[in-house]
Enzyme design. Structure first.
Site, PDB file in Angstrom:
ATOM      1  N   ASP A  33      35.393  15.138 -24.696  1.00  0.00           N
ATOM      2  CA  ASP A  33      33.922  14.282 -24.671  1.00  0.00           C
ATOM      3  C   ASP A  33      33.339  13.304 -24.333  1.00  0.00           C
ATOM      4  O   ASP A  33      32.818  12.383 -24.069  1.00  0.00           O
ATOM      5  CB  ASP A  33      33.696  14.842 -26.507  1.00  0.00           C
ATOM      6  CG  ASP A  33      32.365  14.654 -27.280  1.00  0.00           C
ATOM      7  OD1 ASP A  33      31.655  14.876 -26.841  1.00  0.00           O
ATOM      8  OD2 ASP A  33      32.443  14.499 -28.159  1.00  0.00           O
ATOM      9  N   ASP A  34      31.851  14.030 -23.214  1.00  0.00           N
ATOM     10  CA  ASP A  34      31.704  12.451 -22.142  1.00  0.00           C
ATOM     11  C   ASP A  34      32.684  12.245 -21.403  1.00  0.00           C
ATOM     12  O   ASP A  34      32.493  10.997 -21.230  1.00  0.00           O
ATOM     13  CB  ASP A  34      31.042  11.933 -22.848  1.00  0.00           C
ATOM     14  CG  ASP A  34      30.577  12.198 -23.866  1.00  0.00           C
ATOM     15  OD1 ASP A  34      29.479  13.233 -23.909  1.00  0.00           O
ATOM     16  OD2 ASP A  34      28.910  11.429 -23.709  1.00  0.00           O
ATOM     17  N   ARG A  76      27.999  23.089 -25.040  1.00  0.00           N
ATOM     18  CA  ARG A  76      29.490  23.429 -25.662  1.00  0.00           C
ATOM     19  C   ARG A  76      28.584  25.447 -26.043  1.00  0.00           C
ATOM     20  O   ARG A  76      29.534  25.924 -25.913  1.00  0.00           O
ATOM     21  CB  ARG A  76      29.448  22.944 -27.062  1.00  0.00           C
ATOM     22  CG  ARG A  76      30.590  21.797 -26.912  1.00  0.00           C
ATOM     23  CD  ARG A  76      30.015  20.472 -28.091  1.00  0.00           C
ATOM     24  NE  ARG A  76      30.300  19.562 -27.089  1.00  0.00           N
ATOM     25  CZ  ARG A  76      31.935  19.198 -27.238  1.00  0.00           C
ATOM     26  NH1 ARG A  76      33.050  19.670 -27.782  1.00  0.00           N
ATOM     27  NH2 ARG A  76      32.195  17.724 -26.740  1.00  0.00           N
ATOM     28  N   LYS A 125      35.431  18.773 -31.911  1.00  0.00           N
ATOM     29  CA  LYS A 125      33.852  18.977 -31.996  1.00  0.00           C
ATOM     30  C   LYS A 125      33.537  20.253 -32.157  1.00  0.00           C
ATOM     31  O   LYS A 125      34.345  20.621 -30.772  1.00  0.00           O
ATOM     32  CB  LYS A 125      33.434  17.923 -31.448  1.00  0.00           C
ATOM     33  CG  LYS A 125      31.845  17.952 -31.700  1.00  0.00           C
ATOM     34  CD  LYS A 125      31.654  16.629 -30.219  1.00  0.00           C
ATOM     35  CE  LYS A 125      30.469  16.154 -30.852  1.00  0.00           C
ATOM     36  NZ  LYS A 125      30.241  14.938 -29.465  1.00  0.00           N
ATOM     37  N   HIS A 127      29.824  21.246 -32.952  1.00  0.00           N
ATOM     38  CA  HIS A 127      28.892  20.706 -32.516  1.00  0.00           C
ATOM     39  C   HIS A 127      27.401  21.952 -32.301  1.00  0.00           C
ATOM     40  O   HIS A 127      27.000  21.868 -31.076  1.00  0.00           O
ATOM     41  CB  HIS A 127      28.854  20.233 -31.551  1.00  0.00           C
ATOM     42  CG  HIS A 127      27.715  19.087 -31.628  1.00  0.00           C
ATOM     43  ND1 HIS A 127      27.912  18.223 -30.280  1.00  0.00           N
ATOM     44  CD2 HIS A 127      26.886  18.155 -32.377  1.00  0.00           C
ATOM     45  CE1 HIS A 127      26.829  17.217 -31.150  1.00  0.00           C
ATOM     46  NE2 HIS A 127      26.067  17.356 -32.548  1.00  0.00           N
ATOM     47  N   HIS A 184      33.968  10.077 -25.878  1.00  0.00           N
ATOM     48  CA  HIS A 184      32.687   9.626 -26.732  1.00  0.00           C
ATOM     49  C   HIS A 184      32.604   8.881 -27.325  1.00  0.00           C
ATOM     50  O   HIS A 184      33.205   7.717 -28.121  1.00  0.00           O
ATOM     51  CB  HIS A 184      32.698  11.030 -27.698  1.00  0.00           C
ATOM     52  CG  HIS A 184      30.934  11.132 -27.680  1.00  0.00           C
ATOM     53  ND1 HIS A 184      29.937   9.575 -28.489  1.00  0.00           N
ATOM     54  CD2 HIS A 184      29.809  11.967 -27.724  1.00  0.00           C
ATOM     55  CE1 HIS A 184      29.200  10.525 -28.730  1.00  0.00           C
ATOM     56  NE2 HIS A 184      28.817  11.216 -27.918  1.00  0.00           N
ATOM     57  N   ASP A 276      32.353  18.689 -21.401  1.00  0.00           N
ATOM     58  CA  ASP A 276      31.474  19.084 -21.790  1.00  0.00           C
ATOM     59  C   ASP A 276      30.142  19.078 -20.832  1.00  0.00           C
ATOM     60  O   ASP A 276      29.416  19.495 -20.528  1.00  0.00           O
ATOM     61  CB  ASP A 276      30.776  19.053 -22.942  1.00  0.00           C
ATOM     62  CG  ASP A 276      30.966  17.488 -23.827  1.00  0.00           C
ATOM     63  OD1 ASP A 276      31.332  16.538 -22.842  1.00  0.00           O
ATOM     64  OD2 ASP A 276      30.296  17.138 -24.505  1.00  0.00           O
ATOM     65  N   ASN A 277      29.798  17.655 -20.790  1.00  0.00           N
ATOM     66  CA  ASN A 277      28.628  17.057 -19.642  1.00  0.00           C
ATOM     67  C   ASN A 277      29.730  15.441 -19.484  1.00  0.00           C
ATOM     68  O   ASN A 277      30.672  15.048 -19.031  1.00  0.00           O
ATOM     69  CB  ASN A 277      27.880  16.949 -20.923  1.00  0.00           C
ATOM     70  CG  ASN A 277      27.773  15.912 -21.937  1.00  0.00           C
ATOM     71  OD1 ASN A 277      28.018  16.468 -23.442  1.00  0.00           O
ATOM     72  ND2 ASN A 277      27.927  14.568 -21.638  1.00  0.00           N
ATOM     73  N   ARG A 285      25.242  11.336 -17.887  1.00  0.00           N
ATOM     74  CA  ARG A 285      24.783  12.318 -19.304  1.00  0.00           C
ATOM     75  C   ARG A 285      23.355  12.906 -19.707  1.00  0.00           C
ATOM     76  O   ARG A 285      22.435  11.402 -19.208  1.00  0.00           O
ATOM     77  CB  ARG A 285      25.865  11.950 -20.891  1.00  0.00           C
ATOM     78  CG  ARG A 285      24.946  12.764 -21.658  1.00  0.00           C
ATOM     79  CD  ARG A 285      25.503  12.569 -23.035  1.00  0.00           C
ATOM     80  NE  ARG A 285      24.753  11.481 -23.571  1.00  0.00           N
ATOM     81  CZ  ARG A 285      25.941  10.839 -24.304  1.00  0.00           C
ATOM     82  NH1 ARG A 285      26.651  10.766 -24.744  1.00  0.00           N
ATOM     83  NH2 ARG A 285      24.625   9.816 -25.083  1.00  0.00           N
TER      84      ARG A 285
END
Ligand SMILES: *[C@@H]1O[C@H](CO)[C@@H](O)[C@H](O)[C@H]1NC(C)=O
Ligand SMILES: *[C@@H]1O[C@H](CO)[C@@H](O)[C@H](O)[C@H]1NC(C)=O
Ligand SMILES: *[C@@H]1O[C@H](CO)[C@@H](O)[C@H](O)[C@H]1NC(C)=O
Ligand SMILES: *[C@@H]1O[C@H](CO)[C@@H](O)[C@H](O)[C@H]1NC(C)=O
Ligand SMILES: *[C@@H]1O[C@H](CO)[C@@H](O)[C@H](O)[C@H]1NC(C)=O
Ligand SMILES: *[C@@H]1O[C@H](CO)[C@@H](O)[C@H](O)[C@H]1NC(C)=O
Length: 505
Positions: A33-34, A76, A125, A127, A184, A276-277, A285
């Site tokens: 995540d991030d 996602r 996660k 989301h 994250h 994801d990013n 981000r």
């Protein structure tokens, strides 16, 4: 359209997946995540990631992988459907007040795999929504548990992975998606655990214990500050905390892979690792600059014992075609909002690609609900073209990044007119041109916009046309923005048309 690029380097994957066509096949998809490039395999010798590096030592290491959108839920939804956010409907974040969802008719990976009797699981996660578009047989997510438990407590995650394999029938193929919440930020929601939840479960008073975690600590003076982050004491402390959390993610990956082996799935499982990013720092981000969309991406084929580096540009939109080919499942024919849906990604299995001739696309609308800032982009090996549709408005900033020490320090320094140690300034960051064209071979940091330079006028037009073609193919409702309005009903039903607004753009 036929585009000629200067160099043609043939790049052939030595490792064949053909020999596995008839073998038992499963997929393990691990997503940070991030997360960014804080690992040795991606050139960072400081942040300790022995498990990611171990996985990389028997994987294809993609050096040019890009997400199609630099925001959590949109990303996602995109890599679980193979459709960009403007097509699948997840225009922004899913949770709370943001409330975005994909269209009910969208076919997602969990949906298609379940229909083909593949046992699907998600840990961590989720989301994304709605539930009918993203149904998993086995689900422990923020919808059922605390996100820190299922997304950051690596002992809990290990136990859930064990439970997944224990409930699985031996003969049934599986798709397991482990979606970490690490690394994250959490200064916005749980400041008591530190800016990146780097203290959560570290055994100190009030922090609880994660029995399987051996926390790694980093000195701010030792971290590597990426080119797009101000080199300040505040940012260095932020990065040191991010590294501690990334090392927890790394140890979690080690635990998951151990469970996979324990259940004898080491030789029948395709393992993918990505994020994801972009990382939650300025220019990262929520941006479509490379610092926002470039991702780590590892692909391990069963029994692959060596690593190979691929410079080929790939997109996270390629994940769906890859997994469908792996399971030998055809993407169904269906319509979405009146238009036949075709995946624009490619399978990464067994592909022969011509380096220098690939393109990836990106599309962003919102992150938080207040952050409307639609952008479309195309990237080739040598160029990046960004179309900022709402360029007259300042670029919006999200709540958790806003409150971060790095951004607060940048704001303070700007207001107090002190040296920011940043490669941009806030006014340039907030106010962007409608078109940004970067010559990546000369300008990898994307600082010099050449969109109005006549030396680049032909490449500008070529890229604008390619971007427009992709927008049409993916049924982009923003196709006429910002200079016109799309009319596609009534007398325009047969011939959708952009009608001019005469707004000077
Ligand atoms: C495994 O098979 C048994 C017997 O057919 C069934 O009851 C059970 O629900 C199956 N488990 C899973 C995870 O599909
Ligand atoms: C993490 O999970 C384990 C196992 O479920 C539990 O014993 C432990 O207390 C949890 N740690 C934290 C910090 O919540
Ligand atoms: C996986 O393959 C390796 C190498 O061929 C072999 O040593 C190992 O026993 C295999 N594991 C399983 C579970 O089949
Ligand atoms: C920024 O300035 C505010 C107001 O003076 C102060 O409270 C805050 O601590 C400063 N933050 C940083 C990171 O320097
Ligand atoms: C920001 O930097 C640009 C050069 O990239 C410069 O033209 C502009 O004046 C700067 N703005 C401020 C407020 O310093
Ligand atoms: C336009 O681009 C060319 C080629 O990179 C460069 O030599 C020239 O200086 C640029 N012109 C301007 C006005 O920036």
């Amino acid at each position: 359209m036929c585009i000629k690029f200067p160099q043609f380097v043939f790049y052939i994957f030595a490792f064949s997946f053909q020999s596995y066509v008839n073998a038992k096949k499963n997929v393990l998809l691990i997503v940070a995540d991030d997360g960014g490039f804080e690992s040795q395999v991606y050139g960072n010798p400081v942040c300790k990631t022995p498990n990611i590096d171990q996985l990389a030592s028997k994987s294809t290491i993609f050096k040019n992988a890009f997400t199609s959108v630099s925001s959590c839920s949109p990303s996602r939804s995109s890599f679980l459907t193979g459709l960009p956010q403007h097509q699948n409907g997840m225009y922004g974040l899913h949770q709370d007040i943001h409330h975005f969802n994909s269209f009910d008719q969208v076919k997602s990976l969990p949906n298609l795999l379940r229909q083909n009797k593949i046992y699907t699981g998600i840990i961590g996660k989720k989301h994304v929504g709605p539930e009918n578009v993203y149904p998993f047989n086995f689900a422990y997510t923020e919808e059922t548990d605390s996100i820190n438990q299922v997304g950051r407590n690596i002992t809990k995650i290990k136990e859930l992975v064990n439970k997944f394999f224990s409930t699985l029938n031996n003969s049934q193929p599986f798709f397991l998606y482990v979606a970490f919440h690490d690394p994250h930020r959490c200064g916005h929601t749980n400041p008591e655990y530190g800016e990146f939840c780097e203290k959560f479960g570290n055994g100190e008073e009030g922090m609880g214990v994660i029995p399987d975690w051996k926390p790694e600590h980093y000195k701010p003076e030792d971290v590597i500050v990426p080119y797009f982050i101000p080199d300040t004491p505040a940012a260095r402390r932020d990065i040191a905390a991010q590294y501690t959390t990334l090392s927890r993610l790394d140890q979690g990956i080690g635990l998951i892979l151990k469970e996979l082996n324990k259940f004898n799935h080491e030789n029948d499982t395709l393992v993918l690792y990505t994020s994801d990013n972009g990382i939650p720092f300025p220019n990262g981000r929520t941006n479509l600059y490379d610092s926002g969309i470039a991702e780590p991406f590892l692909m391990h084929l069963p029994q692959q014992t060596y690593s190979q580096v691929s410079e080929t540009m790939v997109s996270l939109l390629d994940i769906v075609p890859t997994i469908l080919e792996w399971f030998n499942i055809e993407y169904p024919d269906f319509k979405l909002n009146g238009m036949a849906v075709k995946l624009t990604g490619k399978s990464l299995l067994q592909f022969v690609s011509i380096k220098g001739n690939e393109v990836v696309f990106a599309s962003h609308n919102l992150h938080e609900i207040t952050m409307y800032y639609p952008i479309r982009a195309i990237r080739t090996n040598n160029y990046k073209l960004i179309h900022n549709l709402n360029f007259k408005m300042p670029f919006p900033i999200d709540q958790d990044f806003f409150i971060s020490p790095t951004f607060q320090d940048l704001l303070n320094r700007t207001v107090e007119k002190r040296e920011t140690h940043w490669y941009k300034n806030l006014s340039d960051y907030y106010y962007r041109s409608e078109w940004e064209l970067f010559d990546l071979s000369q300008d990898p940091y994307e600082l010099h916009n050449v969109a109005t330079n006549s030396s680049y006028s032909s490449i500008l037009v070529i890229l604008q046309n390619m971007l427009m073609e992709w927008q049409i193919k993916t049924n982009d409702p923003w196709i006429c923005s910002p200079s016109g309005v799309l009319e596609n009903k009534g007398k325009f039903k047969e011939k959708p048309t952009c009608l001019p607004l005469f707004n000077g753009i």
